[in-house]
Design an enzyme around this catalytic site. Structure first.
Site, mmCIF file in Angstrom:
data_model
loop_
_atom_site.group_PDB
_atom_site.id
_atom_site.type_symbol
_atom_site.label_atom_id
_atom_site.label_comp_id
_atom_site.label_asym_id
_atom_site.label_seq_id
_atom_site.Cartn_x
_atom_site.Cartn_y
_atom_site.Cartn_z
ATOM 1 N N TYR A 1 0.854 -1.196 0.000
ATOM 2 C CA TYR A 1 0.000 0.000 0.000
ATOM 3 C C TYR A 1 0.883 1.236 0.000
ATOM 4 O O TYR A 1 1.829 1.321 0.795
ATOM 5 C CB TYR A 1 -0.919 0.023 1.228
ATOM 6 C CG TYR A 1 -2.340 -0.300 0.843
ATOM 7 C CD1 TYR A 1 -3.005 0.496 -0.095
ATOM 8 C CD2 TYR A 1 -2.997 -1.395 1.382
ATOM 9 C CE1 TYR A 1 -4.305 0.188 -0.482
ATOM 10 C CE2 TYR A 1 -4.297 -1.704 0.996
ATOM 11 C CZ TYR A 1 -4.935 -0.906 0.063
ATOM 12 O OH TYR A 1 -6.204 -1.209 -0.321
ATOM 13 N N GLU B 1 -0.506 4.738 -0.685
ATOM 14 C CA GLU B 1 -1.309 5.929 -1.016
ATOM 15 C C GLU B 1 -0.479 7.194 -0.817
ATOM 16 O O GLU B 1 0.255 7.318 0.166
ATOM 17 C CB GLU B 1 -2.569 5.970 -0.149
ATOM 18 C CG GLU B 1 -3.672 5.137 -0.770
ATOM 19 C CD GLU B 1 -4.693 4.651 0.224
ATOM 20 O OE1 GLU B 1 -4.296 3.867 1.113
ATOM 21 O OE2 GLU B 1 -5.866 5.039 0.101
ATOM 22 N N ASP C 1 -6.533 12.611 -25.549
ATOM 23 C CA ASP C 1 -6.580 11.216 -25.109
ATOM 24 C C ASP C 1 -5.812 10.418 -26.166
ATOM 25 O O ASP C 1 -6.338 10.094 -27.227
ATOM 26 C CB ASP C 1 -8.027 10.730 -25.006
ATOM 27 C CG ASP C 1 -8.106 9.282 -24.542
ATOM 28 O OD1 ASP C 1 -7.057 8.586 -24.576
ATOM 29 O OD2 ASP C 1 -9.200 8.829 -24.153
ATOM 30 N N THR D 1 -3.219 4.990 -22.242
ATOM 31 C CA THR D 1 -3.064 3.654 -21.672
ATOM 32 C C THR D 1 -1.632 3.214 -21.975
ATOM 33 O O THR D 1 -0.980 3.775 -22.855
ATOM 34 C CB THR D 1 -4.029 2.642 -22.310
ATOM 35 O OG1 THR D 1 -3.927 2.759 -23.726
ATOM 36 C CG2 THR D 1 -5.464 2.886 -21.901
ATOM 37 N N LYS E 1 -1.227 -0.558 -25.221
ATOM 38 C CA LYS E 1 -1.570 -0.706 -26.647
ATOM 39 C C LYS E 1 -0.266 -0.750 -27.455
ATOM 40 O O LYS E 1 0.568 -1.610 -27.162
ATOM 41 C CB LYS E 1 -2.532 0.403 -27.055
ATOM 42 C CG LYS E 1 -3.861 0.328 -26.275
ATOM 43 C CD LYS E 1 -4.905 1.282 -26.808
ATOM 44 C CE LYS E 1 -6.266 1.047 -26.184
ATOM 45 N NZ LYS E 1 -6.502 1.782 -24.930
ATOM 46 N N ARG F 1 -1.082 -3.526 -18.590
ATOM 47 C CA ARG F 1 -2.448 -2.982 -18.733
ATOM 48 C C ARG F 1 -2.647 -1.902 -17.685
ATOM 49 O O ARG F 1 -2.812 -2.192 -16.500
ATOM 50 C CB ARG F 1 -3.457 -4.115 -18.529
ATOM 51 C CG ARG F 1 -4.909 -3.680 -18.494
ATOM 52 C CD ARG F 1 -5.807 -4.838 -18.770
ATOM 53 N NE ARG F 1 -5.504 -5.364 -20.094
ATOM 54 C CZ ARG F 1 -5.987 -4.878 -21.237
ATOM 55 N NH1 ARG F 1 -6.843 -3.890 -21.229
ATOM 56 N NH2 ARG F 1 -5.625 -5.400 -22.389
HETATM 57 N N1 DSN Z 1 -11.337 -0.643 -25.370
HETATM 58 C C1 DSN Z 1 -10.311 0.174 -26.000
HETATM 59 C C2 DSN Z 1 -10.187 -0.101 -27.453
HETATM 60 O O1 DSN Z 1 -10.341 -1.243 -27.835
HETATM 61 O O2 DSN Z 1 -9.930 0.795 -28.229
HETATM 62 C C3 DSN Z 1 -10.536 1.600 -25.750
HETATM 63 O O3 DSN Z 1 -10.741 1.792 -24.394
#
Ligand code: DSN
Length: 425
Positions: free
Chosen positions: A61, A63, A207, A233, A236, A242
């Site tokens: 933890y 925080e 984003d 994110t 990707k 993730r």
């Molecule tokens: N679920 C993601 C995608 O496949 O683009 C976006 O959050």
């Protein structure tokens, strides 16, 4: 027992204790290895990233932020977070980085938390034209608690309608203007967005979840010099764990840090933060830059080869890792295409195309991306083969894995992934 029992994963022990879940780990790896993974938002992160994810840092933890925690015993995780922050700032040439977001959606929540009060207006891309749930759709907190106004694409070019963005911004005077989404195949004109945001006094938020990996690899222009905040994110094209993160200007650092913690999240996931640090180090290498250029080259080759076969990429092609394919020319729905491809060992997803006459559950398109197959070492020559396999599966195949076309395509997929394996043994 070896050391990796403690800082990595010990499959043998898991199998002995819980064969059910151990079995899922094995069969999921087998699923990844045996098919073509063309989901544009997925990738195959490295064993080094996976090792950090499976470590004892998961127990801690912490925080707060490094040096300012609400728990004792944080000296080691402080090191991990500081390394991740410094690497992230260097990678994106950013003033400030926050690496605690649990996901892209959490990072996006922090933008609302930092800059908006309930009822205030955000201007963002509409979901059916390529935006994202968290950009003000009615099903999401963002559309329930905020007043979302949406722009879309121009019907002719199928690319972002910048004139509409400008007109809506002047009309609605949004607090925040958002660029980015989950099905945008073309580069975004960040300079134009910045100018529009400046004119109406809005925060400019990008984003970049989908394309941040291409930015990290310097394969496409960066939004960082233009945006107040860039959320993303890390799993990707970037190929990390993730999770999520954000970078911003110094001016907004405090507000965004407070919005991540304590406003939106509690304890950070320190194992994931360590894995992000590993990933940012990977992304700073020439090999990763080369990879991102190959991702785009493959994506363009795949889109062109599908176009030759009557499966039209919207906007006429792609500048990025993904293309959005209109199946109306071959008279197949997105849902059928997804099911037929799946039965043939090709994993992709149905996707609405702009001005789609079908409901989102059926859709007239599919989205395909090249991050995974490029990680496996495939190149332009393999994209030609993949296009042929997609075309065959989608136009002549069936959702039944035992159908002769499903079997025949699966056999060719198998040849391809044997030559270019995911997670080579
Ligand atoms: N679920 C993601 C995608 O496949 O683009 C976006 O959050």
């Amino acid at each position: 027992m070896t050391d990796d029992t403690f800082y990595g994963s010990d499959y043998g022990a898991l199998k002995a204790f819980d064969p059910d879940i151990a079995g899922v780990l094995v069969s999921e790896l087998e699923r990844i290895r045996s098919g073509l993974q063309l989901i544009a938002s997925e990738n195959l992160s490295s064993p080094e990233v996976l090792t950090a994810l499976g470590s004892t840092l998961s127990n801690k933890y912490a925080e707060g932020y490094p040096g300012r925690r609400y728990y004792g015993g944080c000296a080691e995780v402080d090191k991990a977070e500081n390394i991740a922050i410094e690497r992230c700032k260097a990678l994106f040439d950013a003033d400030h980085a926050n690496v605690q977001a649990h996901s892209g959606a959490s990072a996006n929540q922090a933008v609302y938390g930092a800059f908006m009060k309930p009822g205030e207006t955000i201007l963002a891309m509409s979901l059916p034209h390529g935006g994202h749930l968290t950009h003000g759709t009615k099903m999401s907190f963002s559309g329930k608690w905020f007043n979302a106004v949406h722009y879309g694409v121009n019907q002719e070019t199928e690319d972002i309608d910048y004139d509409q963005v400008e007109q809506l911004a002047r009309e609605h005077r949004p607090k925040v203007i958002c660029a980015g989404g989950s099905a945008i195949p073309r580069l975004i004109d960040f300079e134009r967005f910045r100018a529009i945001a400046d004119e109406v006094g809005a925060i400019f938020w990008v984003d970049a979840a989908h394309f941040i990996g291409l930015v990290a690899g310097k394969a496409i222009p960066s939004p960082v010099p233009y945006a107040d905040v860039v959320t993303f994110t890390t799993h990707k094209v970037l190929r990390g764990p993730r999770s999520g993160a954000l970078v911003c200007t110094e001016e907004h650092a405090k507000a965004l840090d407070r919005a991540i913690f304590p406003m939106m999240q509690g304890g950070p996931q320190m194992h994931t933060i360590a894995a992000k640090a590993v990933n940012f180090l990977e992304c700073a290498t020439p090999q990763y830059q080369e990879y991102t250029r190959a991702v785009i080259e493959n994506s363009q080759a795949l889109a062109a080869a599908l176009a030759e076969r009557g499966i039209r990429p919207t906007t006429g092609g792609t500048d990025t890792h993904l293309s959005l394919l209109d199946l109306q020319g071959v008279e197949v729905t997105g849902a059928d295409a997804e099911a037929r491809a799946d039965a043939a060992g090709i994993v992709l997803n149905k996707n609405a195309i702009p001005f789609d006459p079908q409901s989102p559950n059926i859709a007239s398109g599919v989205r395909v991306g090249t991050p995974c197959v490029t990680t496996q070492g495939m190149g332009v020559a393999q994209m030609e083969i993949i296009a042929e396999l997609i075309h065959t599966a989608v136009t002549k195949g069936d959702a039944d894995p035992d159908h002769e076309v499903s079997r025949a395509v699966r056999a060719q997929v198998s040849e391809l992934v044997t030559e270019f394996p995911a997670y080579p043994r």
